[in-house]
Write a protein that holds these residues in place. Structure first.
Motif, PDB file in Angstrom:
ATOM      1  N   LEU A   8      54.234  49.208  41.737  1.00 47.58           N
ATOM      2  CA  LEU A   8      53.596  48.175  42.534  1.00 47.58           C
ATOM      3  C   LEU A   8      54.472  46.925  42.535  1.00 47.58           C
ATOM      4  CD1 LEU A   8      49.973  48.426  41.074  1.00 47.58           C
ATOM      5  CD2 LEU A   8      50.794  49.388  43.215  1.00 47.58           C
ATOM      6  N   SER A   9      54.357  46.144  43.589  1.00 52.63           N
ATOM      7  CA  SER A   9      55.057  44.864  43.595  1.00 52.63           C
ATOM      8  C   SER A   9      54.403  43.952  42.550  1.00 52.63           C
ATOM      9  CB  SER A   9      54.986  44.217  44.978  1.00 52.63           C
ATOM     10  OG  SER A   9      53.654  43.835  45.264  1.00 52.63           O
ATOM     11  N   ASP A  10      55.112  42.932  42.155  1.00 53.66           N
ATOM     12  CA  ASP A  10      54.584  42.009  41.140  1.00 53.66           C
ATOM     13  C   ASP A  10      53.289  41.348  41.605  1.00 53.66           C
ATOM     14  OD1 ASP A  10      56.674  42.584  39.426  1.00 53.66           O
ATOM     15  OD2 ASP A  10      57.903  40.880  40.099  1.00 53.66           O
ATOM     16  N   ASP A  11      53.224  40.993  42.888  1.00 55.88           N
ATOM     17  CA  ASP A  11      52.023  40.345  43.424  1.00 55.88           C
ATOM     18  C   ASP A  11      50.813  41.279  43.375  1.00 55.88           C
ATOM     19  OD1 ASP A  11      53.527  38.091  43.969  1.00 55.88           O
ATOM     20  OD2 ASP A  11      53.842  38.612  46.087  1.00 55.88           O
ATOM     21  N   VAL A  12      51.009  42.509  43.799  1.00 55.54           N
ATOM     22  CA  VAL A  12      49.907  43.470  43.812  1.00 55.54           C
ATOM     23  C   VAL A  12      49.459  43.770  42.384  1.00 55.54           C
ATOM     24  CG1 VAL A  12      49.232  45.835  44.395  1.00 55.54           C
ATOM     25  CG2 VAL A  12      50.569  44.495  46.018  1.00 55.54           C
ATOM     26  N   TYR A  13      50.422  43.909  41.480  1.00 54.77           N
ATOM     27  CA  TYR A  13      50.057  44.190  40.089  1.00 54.77           C
ATOM     28  C   TYR A  13      49.304  43.014  39.473  1.00 54.77           C
ATOM     29  CZ  TYR A  13      50.232  45.701  35.260  1.00 54.77           C
ATOM     30  OH  TYR A  13      49.874  46.075  33.982  1.00 54.77           O
ATOM     31  N   ALA A  14      49.711  41.795  39.784  1.00 61.76           N
ATOM     32  CA  ALA A  14      49.005  40.615  39.265  1.00 61.76           C
ATOM     33  C   ALA A  14      47.574  40.579  39.797  1.00 61.76           C
ATOM     34  CB  ALA A  14      49.754  39.343  39.647  1.00 61.76           C
ATOM     35  N   ASP A  15      47.403  40.885  41.083  1.00 62.88           N
ATOM     36  CA  ASP A  15      46.053  40.951  41.657  1.00 62.88           C
ATOM     37  C   ASP A  15      45.228  42.041  40.989  1.00 62.88           C
ATOM     38  OD1 ASP A  15      46.683  38.906  43.412  1.00 62.88           O
ATOM     39  OD2 ASP A  15      47.050  40.250  45.122  1.00 62.88           O
ATOM     40  N   PHE A  16      45.851  43.187  40.741  1.00 67.69           N
ATOM     41  CA  PHE A  16      45.170  44.299  40.084  1.00 67.69           C
ATOM     42  C   PHE A  16      44.742  43.899  38.673  1.00 67.69           C
ATOM     43  CE2 PHE A  16      45.543  47.858  37.097  1.00 67.69           C
ATOM     44  CZ  PHE A  16      44.492  48.636  37.538  1.00 67.69           C
ATOM     45  N   GLN A  17      45.639  43.282  37.915  1.00 71.30           N
ATOM     46  CA  GLN A  17      45.300  42.875  36.548  1.00 71.30           C
ATOM     47  C   GLN A  17      44.158  41.866  36.547  1.00 71.30           C
ATOM     48  OE1 GLN A  17      49.164  41.623  35.002  1.00 71.30           O
ATOM     49  NE2 GLN A  17      48.975  43.238  33.452  1.00 71.30           N
ATOM     50  N   GLN A  18      44.188  40.904  37.445  1.00 74.53           N
ATOM     51  CA  GLN A  18      43.128  39.905  37.521  1.00 74.53           C
ATOM     52  C   GLN A  18      41.798  40.559  37.853  1.00 74.53           C
ATOM     53  OE1 GLN A  18      43.868  36.850  40.413  1.00 74.53           O
ATOM     54  NE2 GLN A  18      42.104  35.633  39.800  1.00 74.53           N
ATOM     55  N   LEU A  19      41.792  41.476  38.814  1.00 78.08           N
ATOM     56  CA  LEU A  19      40.574  42.190  39.185  1.00 78.08           C
ATOM     57  C   LEU A  19      40.086  43.064  38.037  1.00 78.08           C
ATOM     58  CD1 LEU A  19      38.555  42.820  41.464  1.00 78.08           C
ATOM     59  CD2 LEU A  19      40.073  44.664  42.158  1.00 78.08           C
ATOM     60  N   ALA A  20      41.003  43.753  37.388  1.00 75.25           N
ATOM     61  CA  ALA A  20      40.629  44.624  36.266  1.00 75.25           C
ATOM     62  C   ALA A  20      40.023  43.813  35.122  1.00 75.25           C
ATOM     63  CB  ALA A  20      41.849  45.404  35.777  1.00 75.25           C
ATOM     64  N   ASP A  21      40.585  42.661  34.841  1.00 74.64           N
ATOM     65  CA  ASP A  21      40.071  41.819  33.753  1.00 74.64           C
ATOM     66  C   ASP A  21      38.695  41.247  34.074  1.00 74.64           C
ATOM     67  OD1 ASP A  21      42.354  42.274  32.270  1.00 74.64           O
ATOM     68  OD2 ASP A  21      43.320  40.375  32.847  1.00 74.64           O
ATOM     69  N   SER A  22      38.457  40.924  35.327  1.00 75.07           N
ATOM     70  CA  SER A  22      37.194  40.269  35.669  1.00 75.07           C
ATOM     71  C   SER A  22      36.071  41.238  36.026  1.00 75.07           C
ATOM     72  CB  SER A  22      37.408  39.281  36.820  1.00 75.07           C
ATOM     73  OG  SER A  22      37.784  39.966  37.988  1.00 75.07           O
ATOM     74  N   PHE A  24      36.201  45.028  35.467  1.00 79.77           N
ATOM     75  CA  PHE A  24      36.164  46.337  34.823  1.00 79.77           C
ATOM     76  C   PHE A  24      36.388  46.201  33.315  1.00 79.77           C
ATOM     77  CE2 PHE A  24      37.453  46.974  39.217  1.00 79.77           C
ATOM     78  CZ  PHE A  24      36.599  47.987  39.616  1.00 79.77           C
ATOM     79  N   VAL A  25      36.014  47.247  32.604  1.00 81.90           N
ATOM     80  CA  VAL A  25      36.182  47.259  31.145  1.00 81.90           C
ATOM     81  C   VAL A  25      37.643  47.480  30.784  1.00 81.90           C
ATOM     82  CG1 VAL A  25      35.504  48.438  29.010  1.00 81.90           C
ATOM     83  CG2 VAL A  25      33.820  48.086  30.838  1.00 81.90           C
ATOM     84  N   THR A  26      38.295  48.432  31.457  1.00 83.13           N
ATOM     85  CA  THR A  26      39.694  48.739  31.164  1.00 83.13           C
ATOM     86  C   THR A  26      40.480  48.853  32.464  1.00 83.13           C
ATOM     87  OG1 THR A  26      39.369  51.126  31.254  1.00 83.13           O
ATOM     88  CG2 THR A  26      39.056  50.083  29.100  1.00 83.13           C
ATOM     89  N   GLU A  27      41.799  48.787  32.349  1.00 78.80           N
ATOM     90  CA  GLU A  27      42.646  48.984  33.526  1.00 78.80           C
ATOM     91  C   GLU A  27      42.525  50.411  34.047  1.00 78.80           C
ATOM     92  OE1 GLU A  27      46.720  47.824  33.215  1.00 78.80           O
ATOM     93  OE2 GLU A  27      46.231  45.706  32.941  1.00 78.80           O
ATOM     94  N   GLU A  28      42.339  51.368  33.162  1.00 75.51           N
ATOM     95  CA  GLU A  28      42.188  52.762  33.578  1.00 75.51           C
ATOM     96  C   GLU A  28      40.945  52.941  34.443  1.00 75.51           C
ATOM     97  OE1 GLU A  28      42.791  51.899  30.344  1.00 75.51           O
ATOM     98  OE2 GLU A  28      44.881  52.536  30.252  1.00 75.51           O
ATOM     99  N   GLN A  29      39.837  52.322  34.007  1.00 80.85           N
ATOM    100  CA  GLN A  29      38.607  52.399  34.784  1.00 80.85           C
ATOM    101  C   GLN A  29      38.812  51.715  36.141  1.00 80.85           C
ATOM    102  OE1 GLN A  29      35.372  49.932  33.519  1.00 80.85           O
ATOM    103  NE2 GLN A  29      33.843  51.094  34.666  1.00 80.85           N
ATOM    104  N   ALA A  30      39.464  50.578  36.144  1.00 80.59           N
ATOM    105  CA  ALA A  30      39.727  49.856  37.395  1.00 80.59           C
ATOM    106  C   ALA A  30      40.557  50.710  38.341  1.00 80.59           C
ATOM    107  CB  ALA A  30      40.432  48.539  37.098  1.00 80.59           C
ATOM    108  N   ALA A  31      41.623  51.293  37.828  1.00 77.39           N
ATOM    109  CA  ALA A  31      42.498  52.110  38.668  1.00 77.39           C
ATOM    110  C   ALA A  31      41.729  53.292  39.239  1.00 77.39           C
ATOM    111  CB  ALA A  31      43.705  52.592  37.862  1.00 77.39           C
TER     112      ALA A  31
END
Length: 78
Positions: A8-22, A24-31
């Protein structure tokens, strides 16, 4: 469970991490949930089975196909 690697691009990954943190419980669940939602949204097919649409289309086509000149001079003769 199958695994895969995704670049993923850095921007998309940053958006994903922010969404996952706010949200979902884990990044795996978010993905998993985001990918499943995306697949479900992508595979949506629009079905329009409203018979009124076909009836209206047919009526419009017939109206123009059978229309004659209402101002014809031959109609005015006695």
């Amino acid at each position: 469970m199958p695994t895969f690697e995704l670049n993923l691009s850095d921007d998309v990954y940053a958006d994903f991490q922010q969404l996952a943190d706010s949200e979902f419980v884990t990044e795996e669940q978010a993905a998993e949930e985001l990918i499943a939602s995306g697949i479900e949204a992508y595979n949506v097919s629009v079905v329009d089975d409203d018979p009124r649409d076909e009836m209206l289309d047919g009526a419009e086509n017939n109206m123009f196909d059978t229309a004659e000149d209402p101002g014809s001079l031959e109609d005015d003769r006695l």
